[in-house]
Design an enzyme around this catalytic site. Structure first.
Site, short mmCIF file in Angstrom:
data_model
loop_
_atom_site.label_atom_id
_atom_site.label_comp_id
_atom_site.label_asym_id
_atom_site.label_seq_id
_atom_site.Cartn_x
_atom_site.Cartn_y
_atom_site.Cartn_z
CD GLU A 151 -1.13 -12.12 -9.16
OE1 GLU A 151 -1.79 -11.19 -8.64
OE2 GLU A 151 -0.96 -13.21 -8.60
CB ALA B 132 -5.66 -6.92 -5.74
CD GLU C 10 1.22 -9.76 -5.17
OE1 GLU C 10 2.45 -9.73 -5.42
OE2 GLU C 10 0.36 -9.73 -6.05
N GLY D 97 -1.70 -7.82 -8.78
CA GLY D 97 -2.77 -8.26 -9.68
C GLY D 97 -2.65 -7.66 -11.08
N1 COA Z 1 -4.85 -0.63 -4.09
C1 COA Z 1 -5.55 0.45 -3.71
N2 COA Z 1 -5.17 1.71 -3.95
C2 COA Z 1 -4.03 1.89 -4.63
C3 COA Z 1 -3.23 0.83 -5.07
C4 COA Z 1 -3.69 -0.49 -4.78
N3 COA Z 1 -3.02 -1.57 -5.17
N4 COA Z 1 -2.15 1.32 -5.69
C5 COA Z 1 -2.25 2.65 -5.65
N5 COA Z 1 -3.39 3.01 -5.02
C6 COA Z 1 -3.89 4.36 -4.75
C7 COA Z 1 -3.14 5.02 -3.62
O1 COA Z 1 -3.67 4.60 -2.37
C8 COA Z 1 -3.41 6.48 -3.92
O2 COA Z 1 -4.72 6.79 -3.52
P1 COA Z 1 -5.03 8.17 -2.71
O3 COA Z 1 -4.59 9.26 -3.63
O4 COA Z 1 -6.51 8.12 -2.49
O5 COA Z 1 -4.20 8.09 -1.47
C9 COA Z 1 -3.38 6.52 -5.44
O6 COA Z 1 -3.63 5.19 -5.87
C10 COA Z 1 -2.05 6.98 -6.00
O7 COA Z 1 -1.04 6.13 -5.48
P2 COA Z 1 0.28 6.67 -4.75
O8 COA Z 1 0.79 5.58 -3.88
O9 COA Z 1 0.00 7.97 -4.11
O10 COA Z 1 1.24 6.89 -6.01
P3 COA Z 1 2.83 6.87 -6.01
O11 COA Z 1 3.25 7.43 -7.32
O12 COA Z 1 3.36 7.52 -4.79
O13 COA Z 1 3.24 5.32 -5.93
C11 COA Z 1 3.05 2.98 -6.49
C12 COA Z 1 2.92 4.42 -6.98
C13 COA Z 1 2.52 2.07 -7.60
C14 COA Z 1 4.51 2.63 -6.24
C15 COA Z 1 2.22 2.79 -5.19
O14 COA Z 1 0.90 3.30 -5.42
C16 COA Z 1 2.09 1.38 -4.71
O15 COA Z 1 3.05 0.82 -4.17
N6 COA Z 1 0.91 0.74 -4.88
C17 COA Z 1 0.61 -0.55 -4.36
C18 COA Z 1 1.29 -1.61 -5.17
C19 COA Z 1 1.01 -2.99 -4.60
O16 COA Z 1 1.45 -3.33 -3.51
N7 COA Z 1 0.27 -3.80 -5.35
C20 COA Z 1 -0.04 -5.14 -4.98
C21 COA Z 1 -1.36 -5.21 -4.30
S1 COA Z 1 -1.71 -6.87 -3.81
#
Ligand code: COA
Length: 257
Positions: free
Chosen positions: A115, A66, A135, A112
């Site tokens: 999910e 999400a 989460e 999400g």
């Molecule tokens: N919500 C909002 N933005 C998100 C996102 C999310 N769930 N997941 C990734 N993004 C965005 C990042 O903020 C970043 O945006 P920016 O370039 O404007 O800063 C972009 O997507 C790229 O993500 P980034 O984190 O830089 O890539 P990465 O390769 O370093 O890491 C992940 C990849 C998937 C490990 C990491 O993005 C992450 O942990 N995301 C969140 C996962 C999460 O907690 N999901 C559950 C949400 S309830």
């Protein structure tokens, strides 16, 4: 179909929905959830469409969760409403859709994202896919059905471990636990899913809808799945597909559903 956050590709009887926010790793913001819900509802009533495939754009992410930026300042009531609305609008809709929905998991499927994949009727992953419910690392729990559907798919103990550690499972481990049915190379993920979809679309769509209802009944509280199966089985006998299917068998030809 024109949307801002998703693309819909129609080929024969198969619709591929591509979640298209690659810069945000296809994170599900409010608009994307609403567009997915609209597209899926429209495809369900399109008589030409027999199978839906959901995937993410690019090769890095199916959906990275999400959209955290949308709920970071929510209070208790807003948090509850977010989960309730999301579940009703999209996740429950997908699970109980009358046509099959396959998740083509092409990279990160987190929160999400996993999910959504779990609400689909089954999942195929690319070899680079990584799945998890992170989460609790954000101080929250899965709210789009993850605490319910993950134990159904991988068993309670493994689900507890995944949720508590906020860890990720790779594609091979996901297959081992039954979270995904197949693991294929990223280049062949969509063609592979389309092949399965074509096989499905040769069968009776009315019987498949009935099967979805009966299988889902197994997981509904207070519902006797065997009774639902009996009812749905009986209903099939009143369909044109049943006449065509049984007649074709007896005439030693392929059915034309
Ligand atoms: N919500 C909002 N933005 C998100 C996102 C999310 N769930 N997941 C990734 N993004 C965005 C990042 O903020 C970043 O945006 P920016 O370039 O404007 O800063 C972009 O997507 C790229 O993500 P980034 O984190 O830089 O890539 P990465 O390769 O370093 O890491 C992940 C990849 C998937 C490990 C990491 O993005 C992450 O942990 N995301 C969140 C996962 C999460 O907690 N999901 C559950 C949400 S309830």
């Amino acid at each position: 179909m024109n949307f801002e956050n998703i693309l819909v590709d129609l080929t024969d009887h198969i619709a591929a929905i591509i979640i298209n926010r690659p810069k945000k790793l296809n994170a599900l913001n409010r608009d994307t959830i609403s567009e997915l819900s609209k597209a899926i509802s429209q495809l369900e009533v399109d008589e030409n469409i027999r199978v839906i495939i959901i995937t993410g754009s690019g090769t890095k992410a199916f959906v990275a969760g999400a959209d955290i930026s949308e709920f970071a300042d929510f209070d208790v009531a807003q948090g509850e409403l977010l989960a309730k609305k999301g579940q009703e609008t999209l996740f429950d809709l997908v699970e109980s859709l009358s046509i099959p929905v396959i998740a083509a998991v092409n990279g990160f499927a987190l929160g999400g994202g996993l999910e959504l994949a779990m609400a689909c009727h089954f999942r195929v992953a690319s070899a680079n896919a990584k799945m998890g419910l992170p989460e609790v690392s954000l101080g929250v729990i899965p709210g789009y059905g993850g605490t319910q559907r993950l134990p159904q798919l991988v068993g309670k103990g493994k689900a507890m471990e995944m949720i508590m550690t906020a860890g990720m499972m790779d594609a091979d481990e996901a297959k081992k636990y039954g979270l995904v049915n197949h693991v294929v190379d990223i280049e062949t993920l969509l063609p592979f899913c389309k092949e399965i979809a074509e096989k499905i679309s040769r069968n009776s769509s009315t019987a498949i809808s009935a099967a979805i209802k009966a299988v889902n009944a197994n997981f509904e509280d207070g519902v006797n799945g065997f009774e639902v199966e009996v009812k749905e089985f009986g209903n099939c006998f009143g369909t044109e597909d049943f006449i065509e299917g049984t007649t074709a068998f007896l005439e030693k030809r392929k059915p034309n559903f």
